[in-house]
Design a protein around this motif. Structure first.
Motif, PDB file in Angstrom:
ATOM      1  N   GLY A  40      16.958  59.820  60.441  1.00 22.70           N
ATOM      2  CA  GLY A  40      17.179  59.560  61.859  1.00 22.70           C
ATOM      3  C   GLY A  40      18.476  58.855  62.159  1.00 22.70           C
ATOM      4  O   GLY A  40      18.635  58.275  63.240  1.00 22.70           O
ATOM      5  N   VAL A  41      19.445  58.911  61.221  1.00 23.26           N
ATOM      6  CA  VAL A  41      20.722  58.214  61.381  1.00 23.26           C
ATOM      7  C   VAL A  41      21.804  59.208  61.788  1.00 23.26           C
ATOM      8  O   VAL A  41      22.072  60.170  61.055  1.00 23.26           O
ATOM      9  N   PRO A  42      22.453  59.008  62.950  1.00 16.97           N
ATOM     10  CA  PRO A  42      23.532  59.906  63.378  1.00 16.97           C
ATOM     11  C   PRO A  42      24.737  59.808  62.450  1.00 16.97           C
ATOM     12  O   PRO A  42      24.892  58.840  61.696  1.00 16.97           O
ATOM     13  N   PRO A  43      25.651  60.781  62.518  1.00 18.90           N
ATOM     14  CA  PRO A  43      26.847  60.713  61.676  1.00 18.90           C
ATOM     15  C   PRO A  43      27.832  59.643  62.113  1.00 18.90           C
ATOM     16  O   PRO A  43      28.517  59.053  61.277  1.00 18.90           O
ATOM     17  N   SER A  44      27.927  59.373  63.417  1.00 20.04           N
ATOM     18  CA  SER A  44      28.894  58.412  63.992  1.00 20.04           C
ATOM     19  C   SER A  44      30.305  58.695  63.492  1.00 20.04           C
ATOM     20  O   SER A  44      30.640  59.824  63.137  1.00 20.04           O
ATOM     21  N   GLY A  45      31.171  57.690  63.479  1.00 28.90           N
ATOM     22  CA  GLY A  45      32.552  57.882  63.054  1.00 28.90           C
ATOM     23  C   GLY A  45      33.481  58.194  64.216  1.00 28.90           C
ATOM     24  O   GLY A  45      33.087  58.265  65.385  1.00 28.90           O
ATOM     25  N   MET A  46      34.770  58.374  63.901  1.00 31.18           N
ATOM     26  CA  MET A  46      35.802  58.629  64.905  1.00 31.18           C
ATOM     27  C   MET A  46      35.467  59.875  65.721  1.00 31.18           C
ATOM     28  O   MET A  46      35.114  60.909  65.166  1.00 31.18           O
ATOM     29  N   LEU A  47      35.613  59.791  67.040  1.00 26.92           N
ATOM     30  CA  LEU A  47      35.410  60.972  67.871  1.00 26.92           C
ATOM     31  C   LEU A  47      36.596  61.915  67.789  1.00 26.92           C
ATOM     32  O   LEU A  47      36.423  63.134  67.733  1.00 26.92           O
ATOM     33  N   ASP A  48      37.807  61.388  67.793  1.00 20.62           N
ATOM     34  CA  ASP A  48      39.015  62.201  67.656  1.00 20.62           C
ATOM     35  C   ASP A  48      39.512  62.021  66.218  1.00 20.62           C
ATOM     36  O   ASP A  48      40.394  61.206  65.939  1.00 20.62           O
ATOM     37  N   VAL A  49      38.934  62.793  65.305  1.00 23.92           N
ATOM     38  CA  VAL A  49      39.234  62.618  63.888  1.00 23.92           C
ATOM     39  C   VAL A  49      40.707  62.879  63.569  1.00 23.92           C
ATOM     40  O   VAL A  49      41.328  62.096  62.833  1.00 23.92           O
ATOM     41  N   PRO A  50      41.344  63.944  64.078  1.00 25.50           N
ATOM     42  CA  PRO A  50      42.766  64.140  63.755  1.00 25.50           C
ATOM     43  C   PRO A  50      43.645  62.964  64.162  1.00 25.50           C
ATOM     44  O   PRO A  50      44.557  62.581  63.427  1.00 25.50           O
ATOM     45  N   ALA A  51      43.364  62.351  65.313  1.00 28.93           N
ATOM     46  CA  ALA A  51      44.162  61.207  65.750  1.00 28.93           C
ATOM     47  C   ALA A  51      43.957  60.020  64.820  1.00 28.93           C
ATOM     48  O   ALA A  51      44.911  59.320  64.465  1.00 28.93           O
ATOM     49  N   GLY A  52      42.709  59.767  64.411  1.00 29.11           N
ATOM     50  CA  GLY A  52      42.444  58.657  63.507  1.00 29.11           C
ATOM     51  C   GLY A  52      43.082  58.850  62.147  1.00 29.11           C
ATOM     52  O   GLY A  52      43.657  57.916  61.575  1.00 29.11           O
ATOM     53  N   LEU A  53      42.994  60.058  61.601  1.00 28.97           N
ATOM     54  CA  LEU A  53      43.592  60.322  60.292  1.00 28.97           C
ATOM     55  C   LEU A  53      45.110  60.199  60.348  1.00 28.97           C
ATOM     56  O   LEU A  53      45.740  59.731  59.391  1.00 28.97           O
ATOM     57  N   LEU A  54      45.711  60.616  61.457  1.00 30.69           N
ATOM     58  CA  LEU A  54      47.158  60.453  61.602  1.00 30.69           C
ATOM     59  C   LEU A  54      47.529  58.974  61.596  1.00 30.69           C
ATOM     60  O   LEU A  54      48.506  58.571  60.934  1.00 30.69           O
ATOM     61  N   ALA A  55      46.780  58.152  62.307  1.00 34.59           N
ATOM     62  CA  ALA A  55      47.074  56.714  62.323  1.00 34.59           C
ATOM     63  C   ALA A  55      47.021  56.147  60.911  1.00 34.59           C
ATOM     64  O   ALA A  55      47.882  55.346  60.512  1.00 34.59           O
ATOM     65  N   HIS A  56      46.024  56.544  60.123  1.00 35.21           N
ATOM     66  CA  HIS A  56      45.940  56.077  58.744  1.00 35.21           C
ATOM     67  C   HIS A  56      47.150  56.521  57.921  1.00 35.21           C
ATOM     68  O   HIS A  56      47.706  55.739  57.147  1.00 35.21           O
ATOM     69  N   ARG A  57      47.545  57.772  58.069  1.00 36.03           N
ATOM     70  CA  ARG A  57      48.705  58.258  57.300  1.00 36.03           C
ATOM     71  C   ARG A  57      49.964  57.474  57.651  1.00 36.03           C
ATOM     72  O   ARG A  57      50.785  57.182  56.785  1.00 36.03           O
ATOM     73  N   LEU A  58      50.109  57.126  58.919  1.00 42.57           N
ATOM     74  CA  LEU A  58      51.323  56.424  59.346  1.00 42.57           C
ATOM     75  C   LEU A  58      51.444  55.040  58.724  1.00 42.57           C
ATOM     76  O   LEU A  58      52.556  54.564  58.479  1.00 42.57           O
ATOM     77  N   VAL A  59      50.321  54.378  58.460  1.00 42.93           N
ATOM     78  CA  VAL A  59      50.389  53.025  57.881  1.00 42.93           C
ATOM     79  C   VAL A  59      50.127  53.014  56.377  1.00 42.93           C
ATOM     80  O   VAL A  59      50.126  51.949  55.761  1.00 42.93           O
ATOM     81  N   GLY A  60      49.853  54.190  55.776  1.00 39.07           N
ATOM     82  CA  GLY A  60      49.651  54.259  54.336  1.00 39.07           C
ATOM     83  C   GLY A  60      48.229  54.027  53.884  1.00 39.07           C
ATOM     84  O   GLY A  60      47.996  53.746  52.704  1.00 39.07           O
ATOM     85  N   ASN A  61      47.261  54.170  54.789  1.00 45.51           N
ATOM     86  CA  ASN A  61      45.853  53.990  54.425  1.00 45.51           C
ATOM     87  C   ASN A  61      45.243  55.286  53.906  1.00 45.51           C
ATOM     88  O   ASN A  61      45.649  56.380  54.323  1.00 45.51           O
TER      89      ASN A  61
END
Length: 287
Positions: free
Chosen positions: A29-50
């Motif tokens: 009964g646990v939803p997936p949750s997480g970033m709604l705009d996944v491409p935007a979040g992944l880009l932010a991580h790439r920009l800072v080296g995460n």
């Protein structure tokens, strides 16, 4: 207390910790949750080296103000918004160095709904079921940010990207959602299915991380009996009693008792996360 931390000065309307979510727990009964705009979040991580698995902040409409206790690199992506460090304008969509004790201000969205704030090292809050994501439906993960919250940071593992500005898609002025009909399209009249795929709906102001609600012509049921609860997925287009489609997003329930007339392609859900109330919505079959 570690100096590798962020202090929340202004939490904003709704700012949450998010990552790639906790898929695979629907049977609990646990939803997936997480970033709604996944491409935007992944880009932010790439920009800072995460790494892609790191946690960041997802803001809603009016941003957030943060004060790091150590020097960090940050990147803001998603909904375009003003960014400033100690009152001086800084780049959106690019790595920004923020000194220890400086005030990072992420302003209100100029268009779209959700901005993403990644910090070098990622947010090191305690994981629950393998994820640091806030889930508004189940209450799992850290609570939405409040003024004064202190967020620990993880170790820096890579250098930030070298670029002046990363290209990003603009928030939608019209939301076109590609759908596959079913599994309960036979519960609706042929006229209702034509309405779904030919008429224009609007994003409702009651939308949230659980679902994008729409306003527009109701869909007429061919089958009016009750539907036993059954599993649903992200992108499911559920039709409640008022007949107006709801598109389930990351904090959705894992089961539902209203018929699902169609399912939106996963690639289109990031745009749905950035659609402001009043945005036109069209459902298109088979593209």
């Amino acid at each position: 207390m570690t100096d590798r931390a962020l202090v929340v000065v202004r939490a904003g309307a709704l700012t949450t910790v998010q990552d790639l979510g906790r898929p695979g727990h629907a049977h609990l009964g646990v939803p997936p949750s997480g970033m709604l705009d996944v491409p935007a979040g992944l880009l932010a991580h790439r920009l800072v080296g995460n790494p892609a698995s790191a946690a960041l902040l997802e803001t809603t409409l009016n941003g957030v103000d943060l004060r790091p206790r150590c020097a960090v690199t940050v990147a803001v992506t998603g909904a375009p918004c003003p960014v400033a460090v100690d009152g001086r304008p800084a780049a959106w969509g690019a790595p920004v160095r923020v000194p220890a004790g400086a005030l990072l201000s992420v302003g209100a969205a100029l268009s779209g709904v959700r901005s993403y704030v990644a910090v070098s090292g990622g947010l090191d809050v305690d994981p629950v079921l393998g994820s640091r994501a806030t889930d508004l439906l189940s209450g799992l993960g850290p609570a939405p940010l409040a003024d004064g919250t202190v967020l620990p940071l993880g170790p820096v593992t890579a250098a930030p990207a070298r670029m002046d500005l990363a290209p990003q898609p603009a928030p939608p002025t019209e939301l076109v959602l590609r759908i596959a009909l079913g599994p309960r399209d036979d519960w609706f009249t042929p006229a209702a299915l034509r309405t779904l795929t030919t008429r224009t709906y609007r994003v409702s102001a009651t939308s949230n991380r659980i679902g994008l609600r729409t306003e527009g012509p109701p869909l007429e049921r061919a089958v009016t009996r009750e539907l036993p609860s059954e599993g649903v997925v992200s992108g499911a287009v559920q039709v409640p009693a008022n007949g107006r489609p709801v598109i389930f997003l990351a904090d959705r329930p894992t089961t539902g008792g209203y018929p699902v007339v169609a399912v939106v392609r996963p690639a289109d859900l990031a745009a749905a996360a950035q659609a402001v109330p009043g945005t036109a919505v069209r459902f298109v079959r088979g593209r």
